[in-house]
Scaffold this active site. Structure first.
Site, PDB file in Angstrom:
ATOM      1  N   HIS A 257       7.510   3.662   3.029  1.00 33.33           N
ATOM      2  CA  HIS A 257       8.584   3.892   3.998  1.00 33.33           C
ATOM      3  C   HIS A 257       9.377   5.120   3.585  1.00 33.33           C
ATOM      4  O   HIS A 257       9.726   5.258   2.416  1.00 33.33           O
ATOM      5  CB  HIS A 257       9.492   2.661   4.053  1.00 33.33           C
ATOM      6  N   ARG A 273      16.961   6.938  11.705  1.00 38.70           N
ATOM      7  CA  ARG A 273      16.366   8.139  12.294  1.00 38.70           C
ATOM      8  C   ARG A 273      16.139   7.953  13.789  1.00 38.70           C
ATOM      9  O   ARG A 273      16.295   8.884  14.576  1.00 38.70           O
ATOM     10  CB  ARG A 273      15.055   8.486  11.583  1.00 38.70           C
TER      11      ARG A 273
END
Lengths: 660, 264
Positions: A257, A273
């Site tokens: 990740h 994000r």
């Protein structure tokens, strides 16, 4: 020997196990669940950002459908997924979200009117139509063409787990907490339950069942730096491997990740994000558009993590005494958004970093996050080799993720697979094959072997310590089987892991206390973790290409001509290493033939059938205007679904131009 | 090519190898008792430990287990403050060990298991059993219809209401509120803030069709809302800062009203 019996034994009390159990229970089966921890403490609770389902209720989701979710997922998988299973999954995801809404999950909702968002670093105002007000909304995530990720602030997994767990209590399903399945009872053809160890008292018992389901999650803790909970040591997959019969698949497909906080590796959600957060380097430069002009921070996780590591290697990281990292900037989202939609992130930053992300940058670096591989199953969750053994969720390789999973697809998989596998288990139990006579000699034999192994460990006085060997394994995996891999490193990893496995036979325990004995638990798990690690490392060494999260520096291209296939790992009884074999993916049966993903590398080697299949697919698309006829001609899948789940999903009709 | 030095903690512990210390030696006084061992006597034992930068009690306890006391029992799962496993008394106050930084405390740190819950051993207590019992008694679930329509568009809900429900649903059942509650310590069946907060959460939820009269049946007595002595220790120690005081007061008013209606 104490023996318990139920129709169905579910190993694992996270979302996948709970939902499977509820499904089988609803069909009248007697179901028991084993869980290492109280179910609400399962790692499912750590899923923060959300769950993908193509509801298409919010303006940035208009036009979304199962078709778009399907294509995103297959591209995300780098064509490693089983496309028929992906179709089942995308068809079920909206049903799963709606079922959870009935069960109490407080999904965030569409609010009519203007609302400010951040897209590609710029503030934008979106206008939601009044007719969508109150429907389930969605946020943006990586690798998706639409905003599809349904969410509950950034506590989505927590909320799902609590409501599903409470439904399991409502259904009166017993959960045996702090219980570890230490071996599957089987005769080489069929599984009959498991030998179980009580982690509070040390008692060993047998739990027989007509159907057994492994739902124990991933194996991230074979790595040193992982976002995973400390219980994610892969023991469900390990006991399946130890049957010598059942196979694990695609174990080398391990996801990293992009945003583990540095250095602890604790996750902050992709929603950061998705909602507009940016990645910055040591000089404060937003670097992702340099590598991915179109998707930037929102390419798939494998691609973003690779660019981040590459960027650090080029010398652009921020330097600290712990090493190098990059920055996640969510300041531009504003205090109100962070306080409402990213509150777990805010707490994590406060407690573990001592910073306020409203005003400060978050130090991040990619960390191991997800196991795409697991117990190989068919489309209904059953092991192809061992009848009566099922698996679902992260523990399984059902295979919707291939070589890279999209964010928001795992928590969706847990409940969707649970819905399907729960039905499949009930069907199995009601069929001829589901009947069985349980051989007490077989149960006894399996029980005795476990008792002897544990007694042997308790009496052991060898020179090795389990903790040291675990750390050596984790270092090896993080160093040589991480984001970037190569032949020499992987060869070294396989050699080291094999040596550690040999040394794990010479343990000496210091704690001989009765009852719970954490040193014994670790010593028992150690060789099993090493076997999983060997499957990962050997699979990675053999696979001479780069696909999804498996990235070989010495073989940088995806090679469909040689490697469009699934790795199967079996561990023959008494062997020192796994036996790997391969199962080809049939291009001629694919709805979406292999191509470019829309992000990442473009230079893959084509499969010889790809052009022919592309032509076929184009012809079918031209010929069949009716959607269901087209699907039948391209790749039928509806017959695989349980009958109760075959109906079409109704979808919100957005207002036409000018009506807003 | 290798992936180097990305971070610290592992399943076993965070290494203190190459980071250097802070110069402080910590002394962890830890409650020790193994109920499964007839020779075990309840006692506090002291473990010295070199502090490292950013050390949490998760890291400290794992290091002690690894280097000094391999049989030491404690519970961690997520180590990120979200799963609620690691509630314990930290210098006498209930809190989550995983997100407690040693730097925030004096070098002598006293750790004991949460009271009220059944002791499994050392710092490990059986919160799971307690929470399941509470859930069964209070029926903390949406009474679901077996064949709900999941093919059609979902019923709308006000966005603010969804957020209000989540605000109460953030409880992680860590047990700190129970350990900090005067009534729960004296009164075995008391639902406590965790249970009453759950009722408040379901009461808000339009998908839960139960009336106040129904809830009164569940919590309208001394085991429920009327057992609370308003000491509000729960609110003081809740790691998620849930608005327990407001919720309990509001629920008491509503239940009093439901009780008066019920008794005419």
């Amino acid at each position: 020997m104490k023996v318990l019996h139920s129709d169905v034994l579910v190993i694992g009390g996270g979302l996948a196990g709970l939902r499977t159990a509820i499904g089988a229970r609803r069909r009248g089966m007697e179901v028991s669940i084993l869980s290492l921890v109280p179910p609400k403490r399962s790692h499912s609770a750590a899923a923060q950002g959300g769950m993908q389902a193509s509801l298409a209720n919010s303006i940035k989701g208009f036009g979304d459908s199962e078709d778009v979710h399907f294509a995103d997922t297959v591209r995300g998988s780098d064509w490693g997924a089983d496309q028929a299973v992906v179709r089942m999954f995308v068809h079920m995801a909206p049903k799963a979200v709606r079922e959870l809404a009935h069960w109490g999950v407080p999904w965030n909702r569409v609010k009519a009117g203007p609302h400010p968002v951040v897209i590609n670093g710029e503030p934008v105002t979106l206008q939601e139509p009044p007719s969508a007000h109150g429907l389930i909304t969605a946020r943006n995530f990586g690798g998706t063409a639409k905003w599809r990720t349904c969410y509950v602030s950034d506590g989505t997994g927590h909320s799902m787990l609590y409501n599903v767990s409470d439904q399991a209590i409502a259904a009166n399903i017993p959960v045996h907490e702090r219980m570890e399945a230490v071996a599957l009872i089987h005769d080489g053809r069929r599984c009959y339950g498991a030998i179980v160890r009580n982690l509070m008292t040390g008692e060993l018992l047998a739990h027989t069942a007509r159907a057994t389901c492994i739902a124990t999650g991933g194996f991230g803790r074979i790595y040193r730096v992982s976002t995973n909970a400390v219980i994610n040591e892969g023991m469900g997959a390990a006991i399946a491997l130890e049957t010598g019969v059942a196979t694990l698949s695609n174990m080398e497909a391990v996801q990293f990740h992009p945003t583990g906080i540095f250095p602890a590796g604790i996750l902050v959600t992709e929603g950061c994000r998705g909602d507009g957060g940016l990645l910055l380097d040591g000089r404060g430069h937003r670097f992702m558009p340099d590598y991915e002009p179109e998707k930037a921070e929102l390419a798939s996780r494998d691609v973003v993590s690779r660019h981040m590591e590459y960027h650090i290697r080029k010398g652009h990281g921020a330097e600290t005494r712990f090493g190098q990292h990059l920055w996640l900037d969510i300041r531009l989202l504003g205090e109100d958004h962070i306080n409402h939609k990213l509150r777990e992130v805010k707490e994590i930053c406060q407690y573990f970093l001592g910073i306020d992300p409203v005003h400060e940058l978050i130090p991040v670096r990619p960390a191991q996050h997800y196991s795409m591989g697991g117990v190989r199953t068919d489309a209904l969750g059953q092991s192809p080799q061992l009848a009566g053994l099922f698996a679902c969720g992260e523990a399984a390789c059902w295979d919707i993720h291939g070589f890279n999973r999209l964010g928001g697809n795992s928590v969706a998989e847990t409940v969707v697979a649970g819905m399907i596998v729960g039905e499949a288990i009930a069907d199995y139990c009601q069929s001829e094959a589901g009947q069985c006579a349980i051989d007490s000699a077989l149960v006894n034999d399996c029980y005795r072997r476990q008792r002897e192994e544990i007694a042997g460990l308790l009496a052991s006085s060898g020179p090795e310590r389990a903790g040291d060997l675990v750390r050596a394994m984790q270092d090896t995996m993080t160093t040589h089987v991480g984001i970037y891999r190569d032949g020499p490193g992987l060869t070294e990893a396989v050699r080291t892991l094999a040596e550690l496995l040999a040394r794990s036979r010479d343990l000496g325990l210091h704690c001989r206390a009765p009852g719970a004995n954490p040193e014994l638990v670790l010593a028992w798990r150690l060789p099993r973790m090493l076997k999983l690690a060997l499957c990962v490392a050997q699979g990675a060494l053999n696979r001479e290409e780069s696909r999804g999260a498996h990235s070989r520096v010495d073989f940088p291209r995806r090679d469909d001509s040689r490697w469009l296939k699934r790795t199967l790992a079996r561990w023959p009884t008494g062997a020192r290493q796994p036996e790997l074999s391969y199962e080809a993916l049939d291009v001629m049966a694919m709805e979406l033939p292999p191509g470019w993903r829309g992000y990442g590398e473009r230079d893959h080697v084509h499969h010889p059938d790809t052009a022919r299949r592309e032509a076929e697919v184009a012809a079918v698309r031209q010929r069949c205007t009716d959607a269901s006829a087209r699907q039948e001609a391209l790749m039928p899948y509806a017959h695989l679904l349980p009958e109760r789940y075959r109906r079409e999903n109704e979808r919100f009709e957005p207002p036409g131009e000018g009506e807003q | 090519m290798s992936e180097d030095g990305a971070g610290v903690p592992s399943a076993v512990a965070a290494g203190s190898q190459d980071q250097g210390g802070t110069g402080r030696t910590l002394y962890l006084e830890i409650f020790r008792y193994n109920p499964a061992d007839p020779d075990s006597e309840p006692q506090f034992r002291t473990y010295p430990l070199e502090e490292t930068p950013g050390m949490t009690l998760f890291i400290a306890l794992n290091l002690i287990r690894e280097e000094q006391e391999p049989g030491l029992q404690f519970d961690f799962v997520c180590r990120a403050g979200i799963c609620g496993s690691c509630g314990m008394l930290i210098n006498g106050r209930p809190g989550l060990a995983c997100r407690t930084l040693t730097a925030s405390m004096e070098p002598r740190i006293r750790l004991a298991p949460l009271p009220v819950f059944e002791l499994i051993g050392d710092l490990s207590v059986n919160t799971g059993k307690w929470m399941r019992g509470m859930s069964e008694r209070l029926q903390t679930w949406v009474p679901a219809t077996v064949d709900a329509d999941i093919d059609s568009i979902e019923a709308p809900m006000e966005p603010e209401l969804a957020e209000q429900i989540y605000e109460l649903e953030r409880c992680i059942e860590c047990g700190c509120c129970i350990a900090g509650c005067g009534t729960a310590i004296m009164h075995e069946r008391f639902a406590g803030a965790v249970g009453l907060n759950k009722v408040a959460r379901f009461r808000l939820d339009p998908r839960d069709t139960r009336s106040d009269g129904n809830y009164y049946e569940l919590i309208g007595d001394d085991d429920g809302i009327f057992g609370c002595m308003s000491l509000m220790g729960c609110q003081d120690v809740c790691p998620k800062s849930l608005p327990l005081q407001t919720q309990l007061a509001y629920l008491r008013r509503k239940m009093l009203r439901a009780g008066l209606i019920a008794t005419g």
